[in-house]
Design a protein around this motif. Structure first.
Motif, PDB file in Angstrom:
ATOM      1  N   PRO A   1       0.834  -1.206   0.000  1.00  0.00           N
ATOM      2  CA  PRO A   1       0.000   0.000   0.000  1.00  0.00           C
ATOM      3  C   PRO A   1       0.868   1.256   0.000  1.00  0.00           C
ATOM      4  CG  PRO A   1      -0.851  -1.597   1.563  1.00  0.00           C
ATOM      5  CD  PRO A   1       0.469  -2.128   1.096  1.00  0.00           C
ATOM      6  N   GLY A   2       0.477   2.221  -0.815  1.00  0.00           N
ATOM      7  CA  GLY A   2       1.223   3.469  -0.894  1.00  0.00           C
ATOM      8  C   GLY A   2       2.194   3.528  -2.054  1.00  0.00           C
ATOM      9  N   GLU A   3       2.508   2.380  -2.653  1.00  0.00           N
ATOM     10  CA  GLU A   3       3.433   2.400  -3.783  1.00  0.00           C
ATOM     11  C   GLU A   3       2.766   3.032  -5.003  1.00  0.00           C
ATOM     12  OE1 GLU A   3       6.706  -0.928  -3.910  1.00  0.00           O
ATOM     13  OE2 GLU A   3       4.726  -1.847  -3.830  1.00  0.00           O
ATOM     14  N   ARG A   4       3.578   3.747  -5.762  1.00  0.00           N
ATOM     15  CA  ARG A   4       3.095   4.371  -6.990  1.00  0.00           C
ATOM     16  C   ARG A   4       3.344   3.433  -8.166  1.00  0.00           C
ATOM     17  NH1 ARG A   4      -0.273   8.307  -7.533  1.00  0.00           N
ATOM     18  NH2 ARG A   4       0.899   9.342  -9.197  1.00  0.00           N
ATOM     19  N   VAL A   5       2.326   3.330  -9.028  1.00  0.00           N
ATOM     20  CA  VAL A   5       2.432   2.456 -10.198  1.00  0.00           C
ATOM     21  C   VAL A   5       1.894   3.188 -11.428  1.00  0.00           C
ATOM     22  CG1 VAL A   5       2.263   0.308  -8.880  1.00  0.00           C
ATOM     23  CG2 VAL A   5       0.171   1.419  -9.706  1.00  0.00           C
ATOM     24  N   ALA A   6       2.282   2.676 -12.596  1.00  0.00           N
ATOM     25  CA  ALA A   6       1.769   3.194 -13.869  1.00  0.00           C
ATOM     26  C   ALA A   6       1.219   2.022 -14.676  1.00  0.00           C
ATOM     27  CB  ALA A   6       2.867   3.909 -14.642  1.00  0.00           C
ATOM     28  N   LEU A   7       0.166   2.286 -15.428  1.00  0.00           N
ATOM     29  CA  LEU A   7      -0.460   1.244 -16.235  1.00  0.00           C
ATOM     30  C   LEU A   7       0.412   0.935 -17.450  1.00  0.00           C
ATOM     31  CD1 LEU A   7      -2.935  -0.558 -16.799  1.00  0.00           C
ATOM     32  CD2 LEU A   7      -3.896   1.376 -18.097  1.00  0.00           C
ATOM     33  N   VAL A   8       0.644  -0.352 -17.661  1.00  0.00           N
ATOM     34  CA  VAL A   8       1.332  -0.811 -18.871  1.00  0.00           C
ATOM     35  C   VAL A   8       0.314  -1.364 -19.860  1.00  0.00           C
ATOM     36  CG1 VAL A   8       3.011  -2.456 -19.797  1.00  0.00           C
ATOM     37  CG2 VAL A   8       3.454  -1.295 -17.618  1.00  0.00           C
ATOM     38  N   HIS A   9      -0.612  -2.210 -19.352  1.00  0.00           N
ATOM     39  CA  HIS A   9      -1.619  -2.818 -20.229  1.00  0.00           C
ATOM     40  C   HIS A   9      -2.772  -3.327 -19.374  1.00  0.00           C
ATOM     41  CE1 HIS A   9      -3.465  -5.192 -23.415  1.00  0.00           C
ATOM     42  NE2 HIS A   9      -3.483  -6.227 -22.578  1.00  0.00           N
ATOM     43  N   THR A  10      -3.983  -3.224 -19.899  1.00  0.00           N
ATOM     44  CA  THR A  10      -5.133  -3.822 -19.241  1.00  0.00           C
ATOM     45  C   THR A  10      -5.995  -4.528 -20.271  1.00  0.00           C
ATOM     46  OG1 THR A  10      -7.110  -3.422 -17.901  1.00  0.00           O
ATOM     47  CG2 THR A  10      -6.466  -1.679 -19.430  1.00  0.00           C
TER      48      THR A  10
ATOM     49  N   LEU B   1      -8.853   4.170 -18.758  1.00  0.00           N
ATOM     50  CA  LEU B   1      -7.427   4.228 -18.449  1.00  0.00           C
ATOM     51  C   LEU B   1      -6.609   3.944 -19.696  1.00  0.00           C
ATOM     52  CD1 LEU B   1      -7.334   2.286 -15.040  1.00  0.00           C
ATOM     53  CD2 LEU B   1      -6.963   4.748 -15.370  1.00  0.00           C
ATOM     54  N   ARG B   2      -5.453   4.608 -19.772  1.00  0.00           N
ATOM     55  CA  ARG B   2      -4.559   4.418 -20.898  1.00  0.00           C
ATOM     56  C   ARG B   2      -3.152   4.124 -20.378  1.00  0.00           C
ATOM     57  NH1 ARG B   2      -8.669   3.803 -22.706  1.00  0.00           N
ATOM     58  NH2 ARG B   2      -9.734   4.842 -24.451  1.00  0.00           N
TER      59      ARG B   2
ATOM     60  N   GLY C   1      -3.741 -10.907 -17.361  1.00  0.00           N
ATOM     61  CA  GLY C   1      -3.052 -10.169 -18.406  1.00  0.00           C
ATOM     62  C   GLY C   1      -2.844  -8.701 -18.128  1.00  0.00           C
ATOM     63  N   ASP C   2      -3.409  -8.179 -17.018  1.00  0.00           N
ATOM     64  CA  ASP C   2      -3.161  -6.774 -16.682  1.00  0.00           C
ATOM     65  C   ASP C   2      -1.699  -6.606 -16.271  1.00  0.00           C
ATOM     66  OD1 ASP C   2      -5.789  -6.088 -17.174  1.00  0.00           O
ATOM     67  OD2 ASP C   2      -6.414  -6.346 -15.082  1.00  0.00           O
ATOM     68  N   ARG C   3      -1.113  -5.455 -16.648  1.00  0.00           N
ATOM     69  CA  ARG C   3       0.284  -5.209 -16.328  1.00  0.00           C
ATOM     70  C   ARG C   3       0.458  -3.773 -15.820  1.00  0.00           C
ATOM     71  NH1 ARG C   3       0.105  -9.740 -16.420  1.00  0.00           N
ATOM     72  NH2 ARG C   3       1.212 -11.273 -17.719  1.00  0.00           N
ATOM     73  N   ILE C   4       1.239  -3.641 -14.756  1.00  0.00           N
ATOM     74  CA  ILE C   4       1.594  -2.326 -14.225  1.00  0.00           C
ATOM     75  C   ILE C   4       3.086  -2.320 -13.935  1.00  0.00           C
ATOM     76  CG2 ILE C   4      -0.645  -1.711 -13.214  1.00  0.00           C
ATOM     77  CD1 ILE C   4       0.287  -2.854 -10.572  1.00  0.00           C
ATOM     78  N   ARG C   5       3.642  -1.138 -13.788  1.00  0.00           N
ATOM     79  CA  ARG C   5       5.051  -1.016 -13.397  1.00  0.00           C
ATOM     80  C   ARG C   5       5.159  -0.016 -12.254  1.00  0.00           C
ATOM     81  NH1 ARG C   5       6.990   3.818 -15.262  1.00  0.00           N
ATOM     82  NH2 ARG C   5       5.824   4.782 -16.987  1.00  0.00           N
ATOM     83  N   ARG C   6       6.168  -0.230 -11.431  1.00  0.00           N
ATOM     84  CA  ARG C   6       6.400   0.700 -10.328  1.00  0.00           C
ATOM     85  C   ARG C   6       6.977   2.002 -10.866  1.00  0.00           C
ATOM     86  NH1 ARG C   6       7.797  -4.102  -7.591  1.00  0.00           N
ATOM     87  NH2 ARG C   6       6.622  -4.373  -5.647  1.00  0.00           N
TER      88      ARG C   6
END
Length: 363
Positions: free
Chosen positions: A5-14, A21-22, A56-61
């Motif tokens: 909790p609290g970590e920042r992430v960005a969307l790679v793919h959903t 969301l993009r 298949g959803d993907r996020i990155r820190r």
């Protein structure tokens, strides 16, 4: 891979075809279920779409803003100070119920028990004091927002480890301040000086030859109105010797005068007791003189007349001051002991501060 909790992430793919969301949109992890591999995210856009990693959803820190060690210590110091402010307030509320205006029973007894527990680290008592909850994360974000100094990194940019550090810093400040403030409040209740000075350096266990202490006769304990055994007056002095376990101390003229006055007061109390028993006149005088020495100043010399006490006309001592004006009042004769200042209703003499230990000799 796990998320905190609290970590920042960005969307790679959903794989969700309906979301707005993009790739590249950012958010903050709210919760991670390692069994289902689902990451709940509060997206900056307002979306609450969860990421199902096995579907298949993907996020990155997102790496947080780089903060120097010195700047981060400044942040933690601010959190610690905020915790200390809250801790002092909590301790003051505790004091109202335990040793203050809302307390019942003997507040002095409670104060002595708590101070002893603080000195000894007794968990049986200390666990009853206010304490910070080190494992609750519910208030972490709000505390950080209130206490973090200008220029501190944003909460959403902190790693999970640093989020934990802010909580522990706040809790450390809270718990330390509680202990300090509780001890201060108890010292105010007990202090014979009427203030909150820390007199722990005058504890009987700290008495050393050449060091300061508070002394009284082993006969000096007297029950007060609540039935507690107290010492009416303790005397500041410097321990210079012991004999058969009893203390020998030097004192100033001011303290010597207080000892003489205390002896007069003790004789008067005994007279009053005898009067209530119907003993008056010469019988009363004889019993007082046979029980307690007469003491008086003859110039700079203290005259102690115990001739009636011992049945010996030569049992009269004259105690002169030393070259530096200090007295040893009935040393090696009366059974003096070092006593705790909090056991005294009053202390005669100027209370010294702690003495720094002598540096160790170089080998």
């Amino acid at each position: 891979m796990t998320y905190q909790p609290g970590e920042r992430v960005a969307l790679v793919h959903t794989t969700d075809p309906h979301t707005l969301l993009r790739p590249g949109d950012e958010g903050t992890v709210r919760r991670y279920d390692p069994d289902l591999r689902i990451v709940d995210v509060d997206w900056d856009s307002g979306s609450r779409l969860a990421m199902v990693l096995d579907a298949g959803d993907r996020i990155r820190r997102i790496a947080g803003k780089d903060v120097s060690d010195a700047d981060w210590r400044r942040v933690l110091d601010a959190l610690r100070a905020a915790g200390a402010t809250a801790g002092r307030a909590a301790a003051q509320w505790w004091a109202q119920d335990a040793v203050g205006g809302r307390a019942r029973g003997s507040v002095a007894g409670t104060a002595r028990q708590v101070l002893t527990a603080v000195d000894d680290g007794d968990p049986a008592v200390l666990d009853g004091l206010p304490a910070a909850d080190r494992y609750s994360v519910a208030e972490d974000r709000d505390r950080y927002a209130e206490a973090a100094p200008d220029g501190a990194p944003a909460w959403d940019g902190l790693t999970a480890g640093r989020c934990d550090q802010t909580r522990w810093a706040w809790c450390d400040g809270f718990d330390a301040a509680v202990t300090d403030e509780v001890a201060r409040q108890c010292r105010v209740v007990l202090s014979p000086t009427g203030d909150d000075r820390d007199l722990s350096h005058l504890h009987p266990k700290q008495a050393r030859i050449g060091g300061p202490g508070v002394f009284a006769g082993d006969w000096a304990w007297t029950p007060n109105a609540e039935g507690e055994m107290r010492i009416l007056v303790g005397f500041i002095g410097t321990l210079v010797d012991t004999w058969n376990g009893w203390a020998v101390f030097t004192c100033t003229r001011q303290v010597a005068e207080a000892i003489v006055a205390d002896q007069h007061a003790a004789r008067d109390r005994y007279r009053q007791h005898l009067a209530t028993e119907g003993v008056t006149g010469t019988d009363q005088d004889d019993l007082v003189d046979e029980s307690m020495a007469r003491m008086r100043f003859d110039g700079d010399v203290i005259e102690v007349d115990e001739s009636r006490v011992h049945g010996d006309p030569e049992a009269v001592q004259r105690i002169a001051p030393s070259a530096d004006g200090r007295y040893i009042v009935m040393g090696w004769a009366w059974t003096w002991i070092p006593v705790h200042p909090y056991d005294c209703d009053r202390i005669a003499g100027d209370i010294p501060g702690p003495v720094d230990p002598a540096p160790a000799a170089e080998s």
